[in-house]
Scaffold this active site. Sequence first.
Site, PDB file in Angstrom:
ATOM      1  N   GLU A   1      45.606  25.860  14.591  1.00 50.56           N
ATOM      2  CA  GLU A   1      44.636  25.035  15.320  1.00 50.56           C
ATOM      3  C   GLU A   1      45.333  24.302  16.465  1.00 50.56           C
ATOM      4  O   GLU A   1      46.353  23.651  16.252  1.00 50.56           O
ATOM      5  CB  GLU A   1      43.990  24.031  14.364  1.00 50.56           C
ATOM      6  CG  GLU A   1      43.155  22.947  15.014  1.00 50.56           C
ATOM      7  CD  GLU A   1      42.049  23.492  15.915  1.00 50.56           C
ATOM      8  OE1 GLU A   1      41.949  23.007  17.067  1.00 50.56           O
ATOM      9  OE2 GLU A   1      41.304  24.388  15.468  1.00 50.56           O
TER      10      GLU A   1
ATOM     11  N   ALA B   1      23.721  19.996  13.027  1.00 50.51           N
ATOM     12  CA  ALA B   1      23.890  19.802  11.576  1.00 50.51           C
ATOM     13  C   ALA B   1      22.748  20.416  10.775  1.00 50.51           C
ATOM     14  O   ALA B   1      22.362  19.908   9.737  1.00 50.51           O
ATOM     15  CB  ALA B   1      24.054  18.316  11.244  1.00 50.51           C
TER      16      ALA B   1
ATOM     17  N   HIS C   1      19.786  26.628   9.408  1.00 46.49           N
ATOM     18  CA  HIS C   1      18.548  27.276   9.852  1.00 46.49           C
ATOM     19  C   HIS C   1      18.057  28.269   8.806  1.00 46.49           C
ATOM     20  O   HIS C   1      18.849  28.945   8.136  1.00 46.49           O
ATOM     21  CB  HIS C   1      18.786  27.997  11.174  1.00 46.49           C
ATOM     22  CG  HIS C   1      19.086  27.079  12.318  1.00 46.49           C
ATOM     23  ND1 HIS C   1      18.112  26.344  12.942  1.00 46.49           N
ATOM     24  CD2 HIS C   1      20.258  26.766  12.936  1.00 46.49           C
ATOM     25  CE1 HIS C   1      18.662  25.615  13.913  1.00 46.49           C
ATOM     26  NE2 HIS C   1      19.969  25.856  13.922  1.00 46.49           N
TER      27      HIS C   1
ATOM     28  N   CYS D   1      27.846  -0.570  14.451  1.00 49.94           N
ATOM     29  CA  CYS D   1      28.779  -1.178  15.410  1.00 49.94           C
ATOM     30  C   CYS D   1      29.785  -0.179  15.957  1.00 49.94           C
ATOM     31  O   CYS D   1      30.602  -0.536  16.813  1.00 49.94           O
ATOM     32  CB  CYS D   1      29.496  -2.369  14.782  1.00 49.94           C
ATOM     33  SG  CYS D   1      30.921  -1.942  13.740  1.00 49.94           S
TER      34      CYS D   1
ATOM     35  N   CYS E   1      35.606  -2.481  12.163  1.00 48.95           N
ATOM     36  CA  CYS E   1      36.614  -1.938  11.245  1.00 48.95           C
ATOM     37  C   CYS E   1      37.803  -1.265  11.916  1.00 48.95           C
ATOM     38  O   CYS E   1      38.822  -1.017  11.260  1.00 48.95           O
ATOM     39  CB  CYS E   1      35.958  -0.941  10.284  1.00 48.95           C
ATOM     40  SG  CYS E   1      35.291   0.547  11.072  1.00 48.95           S
TER      41      CYS E   1
END
Length: 477
Positions: A33, A48, A51, A438, A443
């Site tokens: 990769e 996402a 189908h 947010c 975080c």
Amino acid sequence: MQRYDIAIIGAGVVGAMIARTLSAYKLKICILEKENDVSMGASKANSAIVHAGFDAAVGSLKAKLNVRGSEMMEDVARELGVKYKRVGSLVVGFSEDDRKVLEKLLERGIENGVKDLRIIGKEELHEIEPNLSDEASSALVAPTGAIICPYGLTIAAIGNAMDNGAELMCDFEVSDITDVGDAYEIKSSDGQTVSASKVINCAGIYSDKIAAMVGDNSISITPRRGEYILLDRDCGTFFNHTVFTVPTPLGKGILISPTADGNLILGPTAENIDEKDDRSTTSSGLAAVTAAAKKDAPNVPLNKAITSFTGLRAVGNTGDFIIRPFGDKFINVAGIESPGLSAAPAIALYVKDILAELGVKFTENESFNPIRKSYHFFKELSEDDKREYIKAHPAFGKIVCRCETISEGEIIDALTRNPRATDIDGVKRRTRSGMGRCQGGFCMPSVTEIIAREYGCPFTTVTKNGGDSVINISKTK
């Protein structure tokens, strides 16, 4: 130089599913990769959707592999601990001409083998989707349509392949492939080299470039930009189904759909572009998404948008998936645009069959385990079980991401379990920290500290998404 039986170029969902499928056999496998993490291309930025399979041309690879992959996906997701929901899909029509298109889709879907398709009228349509525009008059219903977390599927499939012996090499940008007789030598831009008896090209929008390295110049890939808007999780029940409008020559059109994580997604646009690394959003593209969504559902809560993003689809020059061998050592798996996510498990089996035709012997790996613990296992525990787990693992009792209620323990898990996250976005894809309202504003500093601590590196060297994206905190005097 390491020698492998199989080298898979590209760690998107298709490469991931192929690696997982092949790891069930006694084969030495590597996944190469070019980015610093898996699922960094189309697999992290798409609709996402699983189908049903009614859209692809009858007899095409897209049709055959979509329907088979859709049928496999629920079991695959369960084994890999990935979020999946069979919510069904609707293709909505607004006119008599649209109704004629729906009838053609119904006929095509039946020929493709899609189960339980039917067309409904206005009254039933508005009963099941009351937020649709009053102008919507009919719809094709596909109960087998589903939603899934695409990057979650990719990460889990590669992790499962690694659990079963496959090796992952990130930051390996293929620069040259040389035929040495019984194998290919694959070189990276930074000087690494591996050798493999068989090479599988799953490089997405760069698959034409990889194919050309072995002398196959028959493939041309055009990037197709698709822009999306994501709404907050309190919008996830706005629609019960994935809602499409009638398709166009450029794709299935702009949809509105709940996501497996409870958000609402709008998009994508469909624009062919020249640049293979241009993932910018545009004002015109987002305006097109907004206009189409409001046509389908005038009261869609666009004021709850929390982010927008762009994905690039790999559009091949044949109009179909390009899955075929080149010579006796190389297989192209190219042009895997929509419905590539849906078809991925079936593509893996199709590639396995090609490998068998090329002489690969498949001896079962007796220790193969198809089951993988979910990255979200802690959230899925009952309240009593959570309390017991925290007693033994205190880090799970410290909430780091307030929007998504993600604990420090879950972040550490993402940093220590293969394929390990190495940056903030890698943690986000595995845990959802930073994916809430947010968008990491609260975080991100804590996640950065945890990454620095676990990897023993300075705080200021931690990156957002690899490369030069360093989180550099300057103190003001």
